[in-house]
Design an enzyme around this catalytic site. Structure first.
Site, short mmCIF file in Angstrom:
data_model
loop_
_atom_site.label_atom_id
_atom_site.label_comp_id
_atom_site.label_asym_id
_atom_site.label_seq_id
_atom_site.Cartn_x
_atom_site.Cartn_y
_atom_site.Cartn_z
CG ASP A 201 -1.98 0.98 1.27
OD1 ASP A 201 -2.80 0.94 0.34
OD2 ASP A 201 -2.03 1.81 2.21
CD GLU A 244 -2.22 2.48 -3.55
OE1 GLU A 244 -3.24 3.12 -3.76
OE2 GLU A 244 -1.63 2.51 -2.45
C1 NOJ Z 1 -4.59 2.98 -0.66
C2 NOJ Z 1 -5.74 2.02 -0.53
O1 NOJ Z 1 -6.02 1.46 -1.78
C3 NOJ Z 1 -6.90 2.79 0.04
O2 NOJ Z 1 -8.07 2.03 0.03
C4 NOJ Z 1 -6.56 3.26 1.43
O3 NOJ Z 1 -7.57 4.09 1.92
C5 NOJ Z 1 -5.25 4.04 1.44
N1 NOJ Z 1 -4.21 3.44 0.64
C6 NOJ Z 1 -4.71 4.18 2.85
O4 NOJ Z 1 -4.21 2.95 3.30
#
Ligand code: NOJ
Length: 555
Positions: A201, A244
């Protein structure tokens, strides 16, 4: 290059345990329920499951606010259930990736509690503090419109703490070597329990310098990415990280690592946004540019391709004009938009349930350079519930049948309501019905997945954009190990007659063998093909003079 990089020809499927299948009737999905659905996923052709966060959490950001990294949230089961699940997936030849959320914790994590209550606590320096309100406190919010600051005053600590996301998600001080060591420990723990890697993440924020004095260009610690990868490969050689990272193309190789020593996979946000622009405008020009800009390194690096995910469709990298075009087409109402930059709907309602556009979108996604990632429910064209706040509208329970609660649960009330009105209600959109109907979207997708698995050239090969004069038509060709495949996609609501050369060399075999029907193409005397595509039509071809569509060369 060895061909055992499993993620190069994988089919990923993303789901949250909470919304997939409830086995004990409490209205919340769980690991035991998920286990009952493993055969379904296997039958669909999924080769790897990506689980969204399931660790213990107050659940204020759907699990992206973890309060214990070494546990399963009791609502979803136990660690024992988790291991049964990974074993069940393994038995069916499927791998498991899990979310790794280490940019921040929940404010209820014991580390944060210790850090705020005692300045001398060893955990104090695990977070990012400032006595005075930093000048940049009203900058860099990820959720504008909902989040008002990135620094919040804490009465107990008598200091401000930094949070890139919501105020209940304090950022970890990832520059602290002890925090870094803990991140490795978390990875090592789950690797032992059977996962094949992580969807990491918020990677740009994990590696960014944090603090009150950080200027406009924070230092990025790319060496961290190398150490994560090195650690993982020592522990389990075939494990990967899928990052991500919504970044600019010029930075891609910093994340993949010029020597292929950082992230194995990243989501291609650049292509995602331009793909939606192409769907909205019938103009594939910017998508062609995005493909060229993000041309992957054909070593170990690989893109993860997706249509919609659990967040809003982020259009922040498009120009204002392009963004407006996508809003107008797919999310014209303010209630469909989110965070000043995106659309929060699911794919099917965005495309007005138009089967031709749905097929086009998936066919493109499956044939772009990279590995496809499907989101649960999209295989049956599930809808959304705009009455639910923020991103929850697209996180409703999986629709298995027309039984009460969509066959998801026997409870009276589920964690979020199932979709029971609009044309996307579970009486009309569900797995059971689509399995019985040979022409359903589910069965179409299953066949496309099967074909995608038989075309490893996409994941491994080198792509070339075919010279087609119609801007609404995208032509892509891949070459790998003496095999070649070619794909055409028409983004226009009207048919298009296109003419093109299949490859750069004259004298190539003149036949394009259609992989999905018996409508093949023979080149004319000048080596050109002439194909008439239907509105939103598409073609999958193998290049060559073969009579059948089956690859002849060993891979
Ligand atoms: C990215 C995630 O995809 C999202 O759903 C989340 O709210 C944020 N990061 C914070 O972890």
């Amino acid at each position: 290059m060895i061909t055992d990089l499993w993620y190069k020809n994988a089919i990923l499927y993303c789901l949250s345990v909470e919304s997939f299948m409830d086995s004990d009737g409490d209205g919340v999905g769980d690991f035991r329920g998920l286990m009952r659905r493993l055969d379904y996923l296997h039958g669909l052709g999924v080769t790897a499951i990506w689980l969204m966060p399931f660790q213990t959490s107050p659940g204020r950001d759907d699990g992206y606010d973890v309060s214990d990294y070494y546990s399963v949230d009791p609502r979803y089961g136990t660690l024992g259930d988790f291991v049964e699940f990974t074993q069940g997936a393994k038995q069916r030849g499927m791998r498991v990736l899990i979310d790794l959320v280490v940019n921040h914790t929940s404010n209820e994590h014991p580390w944060f509690k210790a850090a705020r209550s005692d300045p001398k606590s060893p955990y104090r320096d695990w977070y990012v503090w400032s006595k005075a309100k930093p000048a940049n406190a009203d900058q860099g919010m990820v959720f504008p419109g909902v989040q008002t600051t990135t620094w919040t005053w804490d009465d107990v600590a008598e200091a401000y703490y930094f949070h890139r996301f919501y105020e209940f998600q304090p950022d970890l001080n990832t520059a602290n070597p002890r925090v870094q060591a803990e991140i490795l420990k978390i990875m090592g723990f789950w690797i032992q329990l059977g996962v094949s890697g992580f969807r990491m993440d918020a990677v740009p924020f994990v590696i960014s310098e944090k603090g009150a004095k950080v200027g406009k260009k924070p230092v990025e610690h790319f060496d961290m990415l190398r150490s994560f990868r090195e650690f993982l490969q020592w522990r389990k050689g075939d494990s990967i990280i899928l990052a991500e990272a919504n970044i600019l193309p010029k930075d891609d190789m910093k994340y993949f690592g010029a020597d292929g020593d950082r992230m194995q996979m990243m989501f291609n946000f650049q292509v995602n946004q331009n793909l939606f622009y192409a769907l909205a405008s019938s103009d594939t020009g910017p998508l062609r540019t995005a493909l060229k800009q993000t041309r992957p390194d054909y070593d170990t690096a690989q893109w993860g391709l997706f249509l919609r995910n659990h967040d809003e469709l982020d259009l922040g990298r498009l120009t204002a004009g392009q963004r407006q075009t996508v809003f107008d087409a797919f999310g014209p109402d303010k209630s469909m938009q989110l965070y000043d930059r995106g659309i929060r709907r699911r794919l099917a309602p965005m495309l007005k349930g138009d089967r031709r556009m749905l097929e086009l979108a998936y066919s493109v996604m499956f044939t772009l350079p990279g590995t496809p990632v499907i989101r649960y429910g999209d295989e049956i064209a599930m809808g959304d519930d705009l009455a639910l706040p923020e991103r929850n509208c697209a996180r409703t329970p999986m629709q298995w049948s027309d039984e009460p609660q969509a066959g998801f649960s026997t409870a009276k009330k589920t964690f979020l309501p199932v979709i029971s009105d609009s044309g996307y209600d579970y009486a009309h959109v569900n797995v059971a019905e689509q399995r019985r109907d040979p022409n359903s979207f589910l069965n179409w997708l299953e066949r496309i997945i099967r074909m995608r698995q038989e075309v490893p050239e996409i994941g491994w090969g080198e792509f070339r954009i075919i010279d087609i004069r119609d801007a609404a038509v995208l032509g892509l060709r891949y070459d790998w190990r003496n095999n070649a495949v070619l794909f055409l996609h028409n983004f226009h609501a009207e048919g298009s007659a296109v003419s093109f050369r299949s490859g750069p060399r004259r004298g190539e075999p003149g036949k394009l063998v259609n992989l999905l029907s018996d409508d093949h193409s023979e080149a004319d005397g000048d080596g050109r093909h002439h194909v008439t595509l239907e509105p939103y039509g598409y073609r999958w071809y193998r290049v060559g003079g073969l009579d059948d569509a089956v690859r002849r060369t060993e891979m």
